[in-house]
Motif scaffolding. Structure first.
Motif, PDB file in Angstrom:
ATOM      1  N   PRO A  99       0.902  -1.129  -0.008  1.00  0.00           N
ATOM      2  CA  PRO A  99      -0.072  -0.068   0.001  1.00  0.00           C
ATOM      3  C   PRO A  99       0.956   1.164   0.040  1.00  0.00           C
ATOM      4  CG  PRO A  99      -0.668  -1.526   1.505  1.00  0.00           C
ATOM      5  CD  PRO A  99       0.323  -2.205   1.209  1.00  0.00           C
ATOM      6  N   LYS A 100       0.389   2.309  -0.810  1.00  0.00           N
ATOM      7  CA  LYS A 100       1.336   3.429  -0.750  1.00  0.00           C
ATOM      8  C   LYS A 100       1.821   4.214   0.402  1.00  0.00           C
ATOM      9  CE  LYS A 100       2.793   6.898  -3.672  1.00  0.00           C
ATOM     10  NZ  LYS A 100       3.417   7.857  -2.799  1.00  0.00           N
ATOM     11  N   ASN A 101       0.979   3.964   1.560  1.00  0.00           N
ATOM     12  CA  ASN A 101       1.226   4.862   2.731  1.00  0.00           C
ATOM     13  C   ASN A 101       2.579   3.825   3.471  1.00  0.00           C
ATOM     14  OD1 ASN A 101      -0.657   2.548   3.377  1.00  0.00           O
ATOM     15  ND2 ASN A 101      -0.411   3.036   5.429  1.00  0.00           N
ATOM     16  N   VAL A 102       2.393   2.504   3.441  1.00  0.00           N
ATOM     17  CA  VAL A 102       3.567   1.611   3.980  1.00  0.00           C
ATOM     18  C   VAL A 102       4.886   1.518   3.025  1.00  0.00           C
ATOM     19  CG1 VAL A 102       3.941  -0.615   4.583  1.00  0.00           C
ATOM     20  CG2 VAL A 102       1.804   0.178   4.841  1.00  0.00           C
ATOM     21  N   GLN A 103       4.606   1.911   1.750  1.00  0.00           N
ATOM     22  CA  GLN A 103       5.785   1.980   0.824  1.00  0.00           C
ATOM     23  C   GLN A 103       6.465   3.339   1.103  1.00  0.00           C
ATOM     24  OE1 GLN A 103       4.515   1.749  -3.168  1.00  0.00           O
ATOM     25  NE2 GLN A 103       6.596   2.732  -4.031  1.00  0.00           N
ATOM     26  N   ASP A 104       5.722   4.589   1.412  1.00  0.00           N
ATOM     27  CA  ASP A 104       6.364   5.837   1.570  1.00  0.00           C
ATOM     28  C   ASP A 104       7.022   5.802   2.801  1.00  0.00           C
ATOM     29  OD1 ASP A 104       5.127   6.812  -0.712  1.00  0.00           O
ATOM     30  OD2 ASP A 104       3.523   7.847   0.321  1.00  0.00           O
ATOM     31  N   ILE A 105       6.440   5.108   3.963  1.00  0.00           N
ATOM     32  CA  ILE A 105       7.216   5.075   5.291  1.00  0.00           C
ATOM     33  C   ILE A 105       8.465   4.031   5.261  1.00  0.00           C
ATOM     34  CG2 ILE A 105       7.006   3.891   7.573  1.00  0.00           C
ATOM     35  CD1 ILE A 105       3.979   4.696   7.486  1.00  0.00           C
ATOM     36  N   CYS A 106       8.556   3.283   4.543  1.00  0.00           N
ATOM     37  CA  CYS A 106       9.688   2.299   4.345  1.00  0.00           C
ATOM     38  C   CYS A 106      10.516   3.010   3.490  1.00  0.00           C
ATOM     39  CB  CYS A 106       9.086   0.858   3.759  1.00  0.00           C
ATOM     40  SG  CYS A 106       8.232  -0.225   4.739  1.00  0.00           S
ATOM     41  N   GLU A 107      10.224   3.424   2.586  1.00  0.00           N
ATOM     42  CA  GLU A 107      11.165   4.473   1.740  1.00  0.00           C
ATOM     43  C   GLU A 107      12.000   5.556   2.472  1.00  0.00           C
ATOM     44  OE1 GLU A 107      11.842   7.172  -2.501  1.00  0.00           O
ATOM     45  OE2 GLU A 107       9.931   5.759  -2.018  1.00  0.00           O
ATOM     46  N   TYR A 108      11.118   6.335   3.434  1.00  0.00           N
ATOM     47  CA  TYR A 108      11.331   7.098   4.205  1.00  0.00           C
ATOM     48  C   TYR A 108      12.693   6.803   5.083  1.00  0.00           C
ATOM     49  CZ  TYR A 108      11.692  10.889   7.887  1.00  0.00           C
ATOM     50  OH  TYR A 108      12.091  12.054   8.676  1.00  0.00           O
ATOM     51  N   GLY A 109      12.119   5.686   5.794  1.00  0.00           N
ATOM     52  CA  GLY A 109      13.233   5.035   6.961  1.00  0.00           C
ATOM     53  C   GLY A 109      14.566   4.597   6.162  1.00  0.00           C
ATOM     54  N   PHE A 110      14.375   3.940   5.088  1.00  0.00           N
ATOM     55  CA  PHE A 110      15.579   3.555   4.344  1.00  0.00           C
ATOM     56  C   PHE A 110      16.554   4.472   4.340  1.00  0.00           C
ATOM     57  CE2 PHE A 110      18.118   2.055   0.819  1.00  0.00           C
ATOM     58  CZ  PHE A 110      18.357   0.640   1.257  1.00  0.00           C
ATOM     59  N   LEU A 111      15.847   5.475   3.486  1.00  0.00           N
ATOM     60  CA  LEU A 111      16.864   6.604   3.088  1.00  0.00           C
ATOM     61  C   LEU A 111      17.423   7.330   4.118  1.00  0.00           C
ATOM     62  CD1 LEU A 111      14.762   7.980  -0.302  1.00  0.00           C
ATOM     63  CD2 LEU A 111      16.768   6.440  -0.104  1.00  0.00           C
ATOM     64  N   LYS A 112      16.463   7.888   4.972  1.00  0.00           N
ATOM     65  CA  LYS A 112      16.952   8.782   6.133  1.00  0.00           C
ATOM     66  C   LYS A 112      17.991   8.153   6.907  1.00  0.00           C
ATOM     67  CE  LYS A 112      14.423  12.592   5.230  1.00  0.00           C
ATOM     68  NZ  LYS A 112      15.270  13.612   4.931  1.00  0.00           N
ATOM     69  N   MET A 113      17.586   6.763   7.344  1.00  0.00           N
ATOM     70  CA  MET A 113      18.838   6.217   8.072  1.00  0.00           C
ATOM     71  C   MET A 113      19.905   5.703   7.471  1.00  0.00           C
ATOM     72  SD  MET A 113      16.967   6.194  11.042  1.00  0.00           S
ATOM     73  CE  MET A 113      16.409   7.617  10.305  1.00  0.00           C
TER      74      MET A 113
END
Length: 345
Positions: A99-113
């Motif tokens: 789902p788009k909301n979960v995908q966005d969260i995973c991408e944010y966490g991956f890139l920022k961390m």
């Protein structure tokens, strides 16, 4: 015969899911001249056994083998390393069916961390792993650098490394203020269901479903660098936008600014202490002048001392009147001490 066919159907599903992830039900029903209900029953069995993963709903359902999704890569840390390129080349396709909301969260966490690792770890390499289950996705990032808690302790001259979890939980904590706002860990820890940092023998955990924090010592005292684990349910309804809305407000120019924080007061106490001293209160107040609104959460705290209350609600507020401090989850004793302090202003 029935048992034999059941095994054949499940074997077929495991073999063909990588080829037909979107229409495996129709393919299997045709191959075995059986109903879609029968195929769904066998898919459910494979899901329960943890052999496959299902994402999406109704017509958008996609099936995967768990082994297809689980990955582990080792990357040398070099100045030219770009976190988005690592995401795009190795992981982004795995998350497209979410789902788009979960995908966005995973991408944010991956890139920022990963960006934090590249810019701050001072390490030579990083291991990135994804671990999928039928219910959730885990993203873990482990570097071999100096360690986040050690670096913050040295940069900000903090005496006890155990205090750092409190300061990280506030937000706007950074060792490089010219280039970073100190927001990424604050928000990532609130986007994911579970957010876990292990470094310098300290384990720092936020569980969003319980709205709770945990700080513990670990047996991995000699583990180099920093370990990060981020977990979110595949069916989570949380969105980046709704979390931002809880902590951001528009300034006079109409620009959203991170100006509100929520602090778990329990994190201010080291195991051998009580909530009584002004020194403990100063731990909480450190950096709060950067915010317009602060919520102090007294969950699981039975009593507090006069000096503790006075330092926060009188001394700090006199010095920084533009920062509004409110409180929540107080019992009768804590409420009495706060009210008593406020009435004497």
């Amino acid at each position: 015969m029935v048992k034999s066919q059941a095994k054949e159907i499940r074997a077929y599903l495991l073999k063909k899911i990588p080829v037909h992830p979107k229409n495996i039900v129709a393919k299997a029903a045709k191959a075995f001249a059986c109903s879609r209900t029968t195929v769904h029953r066998h898919l459910s069995r494979l899901l329960r056994d943890g052999e496959i993963i299902k994402t999406g709903t109704t017509r958008q359902i996609i099936y995967f083998l768990k082994t297809e999704k689980n990955k582990k890569i080792l990357i040398p840390l070099e100045p030219s390393l770009k976190e988005y390129e690592i995401w795009k080349e190795n992981f982004s396709q795995d998350f497209e069916s979410l789902p788009k909301n979960v995908q966005d969260i995973c991408e944010y966490g991956f890139l920022k961390m990963l960006n934090n690792v590249i810019n701050h770890s001072e390490g030579t390499g990083v291991i990135i792993k994804t671990k999928w289950s039928p219910e959730s996705i885990n993203i873990s990032i482990q570097d071999d650098g100096v360690g986040i808690f050690h670096k913050i302790q040295k940069s900000l001259c903090i005496k006890d490394v155990r205090e750092i979890a409190l300061h990280l939980s506030k937000g706007k904590l950074t060792t490089d203020p010219e280039n970073h706002f100190g927001e990424s860990i604050f928000f990532a820890s609130r986007f994911f269901d579970d957010f876990h940092i292990i470094s310098s023998g300290i384990s720092y955990i936020r569980k969003n479903l319980d709205e709770d924090w945990f700080v513990e010592t670990t047996k991995y005292k000699n583990l180099p660098g920093t370990g990060l684990i981020m977990r979110i349910a595949l069916g989570s309804t949380r969105t980046i936008q709704e979390v931002y809305a809880d902590y951001q407000h528009k300034n006079s120019e109409g620009i959203l600014k991170f100006d509100k924080t929520h602090i778990t007061v329990m994190l201010s106490k080291l195991p051998e202490e009580g909530y009584v001293s002004r020194y403990q209160a100063r731990r909480i107040c450190l950096g709060l002048e950067k915010f317009k609104s602060v919520v102090l959460d007294f969950k699981n705290i039975s009593t507090i001392g006069h000096g503790f209350v006075d330092e926060i609600f009188r001394v700090f507020q006199l010095k920084y009147p533009k920062t509004k401090i409110t409180f929540t989850n107080t019992n009768d004793d804590v409420q009495f001490m706060i009210n008593n302090s406020l009435s004497q202003e």
